[in-house]
Scaffold this motif. Sequence first.
Motif, PDB file in Angstrom:
ATOM      1  N   GLU A 220       8.013   1.784   0.773  1.00 17.46           N
ATOM      2  CA  GLU A 220       7.856   3.094   1.385  1.00 17.46           C
ATOM      3  C   GLU A 220       9.175   3.492   2.034  1.00 17.46           C
ATOM      4  O   GLU A 220       9.888   2.640   2.553  1.00 17.46           O
ATOM      5  N   THR A 264       3.267   5.369  -6.329  1.00 18.03           N
ATOM      6  CA  THR A 264       2.041   4.825  -5.763  1.00 18.03           C
ATOM      7  C   THR A 264       0.829   5.306  -6.545  1.00 18.03           C
ATOM      8  O   THR A 264      -0.096   4.542  -6.822  1.00 18.03           O
ATOM      9  N   ARG A 267       0.638   3.421  -9.766  1.00 23.61           N
ATOM     10  CA  ARG A 267       0.197   2.057  -9.499  1.00 23.61           C
ATOM     11  C   ARG A 267      -1.308   2.025  -9.208  1.00 23.61           C
ATOM     12  O   ARG A 267      -2.037   1.191  -9.708  1.00 23.61           O
ATOM     13  N   GLN A 268      -1.707   3.005  -8.410  1.00 24.72           N
ATOM     14  CA  GLN A 268      -3.116   3.084  -8.044  1.00 24.72           C
ATOM     15  C   GLN A 268      -3.950   3.315  -9.300  1.00 24.72           C
ATOM     16  O   GLN A 268      -5.014   2.720  -9.479  1.00 24.72           O
ATOM     17  N   ARG A 328      -1.492  -4.916  -7.740  1.00 24.08           N
ATOM     18  CA  ARG A 328      -1.720  -5.234  -6.322  1.00 24.08           C
ATOM     19  C   ARG A 328      -0.451  -5.778  -5.672  1.00 24.08           C
ATOM     20  O   ARG A 328      -0.138  -5.449  -4.528  1.00 24.08           O
ATOM     21  N   ASP A 330       2.550  -5.082  -6.598  1.00 21.99           N
ATOM     22  CA  ASP A 330       3.441  -3.926  -6.460  1.00 21.99           C
ATOM     23  C   ASP A 330       3.095  -3.135  -5.212  1.00 21.99           C
ATOM     24  O   ASP A 330       3.975  -2.639  -4.510  1.00 21.99           O
ATOM     25  N   ALA A 331       1.806  -2.995  -4.977  1.00 21.68           N
ATOM     26  CA  ALA A 331       1.375  -2.179  -3.840  1.00 21.68           C
ATOM     27  C   ALA A 331       1.656  -2.900  -2.528  1.00 21.68           C
ATOM     28  O   ALA A 331       1.392  -2.373  -1.456  1.00 21.68           O
ATOM     29  N   ARG A 333       0.215  -5.504  -1.414  1.00 23.83           N
ATOM     30  CA  ARG A 333      -1.028  -5.998  -0.809  1.00 23.83           C
ATOM     31  C   ARG A 333      -0.750  -7.311  -0.085  1.00 23.83           C
ATOM     32  O   ARG A 333      -0.063  -8.193  -0.609  1.00 23.83           O
TER      33      ARG A 333
END
Length: 496
Positions: A220, A264, A267-268, A328, A330-331, A333
Amino acid sequence: MRSWTLRRRLVALVVGLVVVVAGAMGAVSTLALRGSMVGRLDDDLRASSGRAVGAEDLGGPDALPGGADGGRFPVGPPPGLDVRGQRAGTVSLTVRDGAVSSGRIDDAGGVARLDDEQVDVLAAVEPGAAPVTRALPGLGRYRVLAATTAAGDLVVTGIATTEVDRTVRDYLVVETLVALVGVLVAGVAGRAVVRRELRPLERVATTATRVSKVPLATGEVRPVERVPAADTDPRTEVGQVGAALNRLLDHVETSLAARHASETQVRQFVADASHELRTPLASIRGYAELVRRLRAEVPDDVVRAMGRVEAESRRMTRLVEDMLLLARLDAGRELERTDVDLGMLAADAVPDARAAGPDHRWRLDLPPLADDGEDGAPAAVVTGDAPRLHQVLVNLLANARVHTPPGTTVVTSVRRDGDVVVLAVTDDGPGVAPALVPHLFQRFSRGDAARSPGSGSTGLGLAIADAVVRAHDGTIEVVSRPGATRFVVRLPAAAG
Ligand SMILES: Nc1ncnc2c1ncn2[C@@H]1O[C@H](COP(=O)(O)OP(=O)(O)OP(=O)(O)O)[C@@H](O)[C@H]1O
Ligand SMILES: [Mg+2]
């Protein structure tokens, strides 16, 4: 000079200008001073010459005493010196009918004769209206004026320029000193002023440097630093640079934020899609299994076809799981954080690999266990997510099994190296194709053999290993040549 800093250049410019201006002013004022003094001297000389010519007209050398010593000085001193008003240092020379008479008023007021060389210099002066400068040997520089009397005699009169020369020299010395002080002051003051004026620019540069060190490539976008408002006044040049930098940073920040938002979203989407695919895949698998169980009641070719469906759906399930896991990771998590002993992990995973690939030779190379109370090797414990780290090892071992021929020896080693735990999987198989190595850890990158249908390869195994290791602040790398392929994972050891 091109590599000089702006500050240095500006100071050099200021000092240079001061030198040039002081030099020009000094030269002009010295010339003016000298001109005016010489002008006054020439006035005196003309008056003096007038008096001398007058005296010559009145009497001439014959009227004076002396003249007894013959030679070049058959007569007494020139009458021009014996007139009221002639100052000390005045020289005079008279030539009448070839007879030369010369003299100089010395400091005591007496008259001294001139020597031959001096006489030669004076006698060579042409009669004219304007005084000329001549150097008299032994006496210094003189302003000299030659005139002719009504009787045709030549009367040359000279006044020493000593006074003028000394004054001009003194003036020059004072002026040079003043100029030097001026240059010094300009240098010091210029340096201070330039430094102060450029400080805002330095601050802007410092801000830019600090921003350039902020990691912007991933994650981010957090707000980055800006040039402080004081340095963004658009009325000043530095302020314009600061404001422009701020606008640039605004632009970069919003662009990166937009990019991050769309990433994002993608990815989502991948995560959602993978997740949604799991349920239908589970049913497909279930129905295929059902057909397998009802083998007796269904024609053989249908059983065979359903077997293929089952195998492919299993493969697809694995692919979907891999994609979900990558999405996940990548995000970002959060991973579980527990103490994981990589030695134990290897001790678990290697027997499983041996079971899956009985044609390979599997070796496990662990440091000797520490006995109680004795110093053994430090534990190879890291802080992290045990199932994910297990998966890294499984993927590496699967590669060593799948991409090498039977009979290959695979050595799995774990050891602690300072603050790092090093896990290595080495095989003596044919190695990774050199062209593949730079992209090995990218998604869906796999060797040609692995692309063949039915190989079950997706090319996600190493991408997942890489993502997991990086999420643990570790590194993974490969060194491969035929006969020696080595994957090395380095993870920070758990504290304490
Ligand atoms: N030990 C190895 N020896 C030779 N080649 C290897 C080895 N490990 C990996 N490779 C090569 O690297 C490629 C990528 O490996 P990766 O694990 O990412 O994908 P994959 O094994 O093909 O598929 P997946 O692991 O997703 O089933 C492989 O296709 C293979 O060509
Ligand atoms: Mg693999």
